[in-house]
Scaffold this motif. Structure first.
Motif, PDB file in Angstrom:
ATOM      1  N   UNK A  23       0.850  -1.186   0.000  1.00  0.00           N
ATOM      2  CA  UNK A  23       0.000   0.000   0.000  1.00  0.00           C
ATOM      3  C   UNK A  23       0.890   1.241   0.000  1.00  0.00           C
ATOM      4  N   UNK A  24       0.388   2.305  -0.549  1.00  0.00           N
ATOM      5  CA  UNK A  24       1.133   3.554  -0.537  1.00  0.00           C
ATOM      6  C   UNK A  24       1.061   4.167   0.848  1.00  0.00           C
ATOM      7  N   UNK A  25       2.133   4.847   1.298  1.00  0.00           N
ATOM      8  CA  UNK A  25       2.067   5.532   2.583  1.00  0.00           C
ATOM      9  C   UNK A  25       0.886   6.499   2.584  1.00  0.00           C
ATOM     10  N   UNK A  26       0.185   6.541   3.695  1.00  0.00           N
ATOM     11  CA  UNK A  26      -0.969   7.419   3.804  1.00  0.00           C
ATOM     12  C   UNK A  26      -2.278   6.698   3.580  1.00  0.00           C
ATOM     13  N   UNK A  29      -7.202   1.811   6.239  1.00  0.00           N
ATOM     14  CA  UNK A  29      -8.220   0.782   6.063  1.00  0.00           C
ATOM     15  C   UNK A  29      -9.082   0.701   7.307  1.00  0.00           C
ATOM     16  N   UNK A  30     -10.314   0.295   7.111  1.00  0.00           N
ATOM     17  CA  UNK A  30     -11.206  -0.064   8.199  1.00  0.00           C
ATOM     18  C   UNK A  30     -11.470  -1.552   8.066  1.00  0.00           C
ATOM     19  N   UNK A  31     -11.346  -2.256   9.174  1.00  0.00           N
ATOM     20  CA  UNK A  31     -11.414  -3.705   9.178  1.00  0.00           C
ATOM     21  C   UNK A  31     -12.544  -4.174  10.085  1.00  0.00           C
ATOM     22  N   UNK A  32     -13.323  -5.133   9.632  1.00  0.00           N
ATOM     23  CA  UNK A  32     -14.347  -5.783  10.445  1.00  0.00           C
ATOM     24  C   UNK A  32     -13.771  -7.127  10.862  1.00  0.00           C
ATOM     25  N   UNK A 126      -8.210  -3.585  -5.331  1.00  0.00           N
ATOM     26  CA  UNK A 126      -7.595  -2.337  -4.878  1.00  0.00           C
ATOM     27  C   UNK A 126      -8.180  -1.843  -3.565  1.00  0.00           C
ATOM     28  N   UNK A 127      -9.426  -2.190  -3.282  1.00  0.00           N
ATOM     29  CA  UNK A 127     -10.118  -1.660  -2.106  1.00  0.00           C
ATOM     30  C   UNK A 127     -10.486  -2.700  -1.060  1.00  0.00           C
ATOM     31  N   UNK A 128     -10.256  -3.984  -1.305  1.00  0.00           N
ATOM     32  CA  UNK A 128     -10.707  -5.043  -0.407  1.00  0.00           C
ATOM     33  C   UNK A 128      -9.574  -6.012  -0.093  1.00  0.00           C
ATOM     34  N   UNK A 157     -10.953  -6.080   5.155  1.00  0.00           N
ATOM     35  CA  UNK A 157     -10.531  -4.678   5.217  1.00  0.00           C
ATOM     36  C   UNK A 157     -11.039  -3.937   4.000  1.00  0.00           C
ATOM     37  N   UNK A 158     -11.431  -2.699   4.210  1.00  0.00           N
ATOM     38  CA  UNK A 158     -11.847  -1.810   3.148  1.00  0.00           C
ATOM     39  C   UNK A 158     -10.870  -0.644   3.116  1.00  0.00           C
ATOM     40  N   UNK A 159     -10.072  -0.533   2.064  1.00  0.00           N
ATOM     41  CA  UNK A 159      -9.035   0.482   1.952  1.00  0.00           C
ATOM     42  C   UNK A 159      -9.586   1.748   1.312  1.00  0.00           C
ATOM     43  N   UNK A 160      -9.175   2.885   1.869  1.00  0.00           N
ATOM     44  CA  UNK A 160      -9.622   4.191   1.358  1.00  0.00           C
ATOM     45  C   UNK A 160      -8.440   4.978   0.837  1.00  0.00           C
TER      46      UNK A 160
END
Length: 160
Positions: A23-26, A29-32, A126-128, A157-160
């Protein structure tokens, strides 16, 4: 000569896969999370559910904030900031080690909880990401004895 060509091709594939997995720095993610919690000493087996905020610092380092609730006769709540390091890349999979310390609540007692963990993240897009980790939790302060559990948490995880 054939061995050299095969080695070169496999090396290139590994380099490309590991560069795609980082992942790029910055990024955050929100993880359930959910999974079983097994008694080691002075506690009982539970099912834990919760969530985790994950932030990538770059250089294979990450910070997290984990919140878990134990579902059983005795309430167990944990809110633990942590620091993790990605120590191994296997294709797109990322293995990490994590330490953390923070607030816990065990029944009616406030505790200081420690977390030692290792786990794996597998990017699905890219997002999961699929996520699994094994945790050792202990509460050395705030309760009689030292409650210790071994938890296996699974999640997405859902990456933003």
């Amino acid at each position: 000569m054939n061995k050299f060509v095969v080695s070169l091709v496999l090396s290139c594939i590994c380099i490309v896969c590991s560069s795609l997995a980082q992942a790029d720095p910055g990024n955050y993610s929100l993880r359930v999370l959910a999974g079983p919690s097994f008694n080691i000493s002075d506690f009982e087996d539970q099912l834990k559910v919760g969530g985790e905020f994950y932030y990538d610092l770059g250089y294979n380092m990450n910070v997290t904030l984990l919140s878990l609730v134990g579902v059983n006769d005795t309430l167990r709540f944990q809110l633990l900031p942590g620091f993790s390091y990605n120590y191994l890349y296997l294709g797109p999979a990322i293995l990490h080690a994590l330490i953390g310390a923070g607030y816990g609540r065990l029944g009616s007692e406030n505790t200081f909880d420690l977390r030692f963990s290792t786990g794996i993240r597998l990017p699905l897009s890219d997002k999961l990401e699929a996520y699994s980790d094994i945790n050792y939790f202990m509460s050395p302060v705030g309760t009689p004895g030292t409650p210790q559990t071994f938890d296996w948490l699974l999640g997405a995880s859902f990456t933003f």
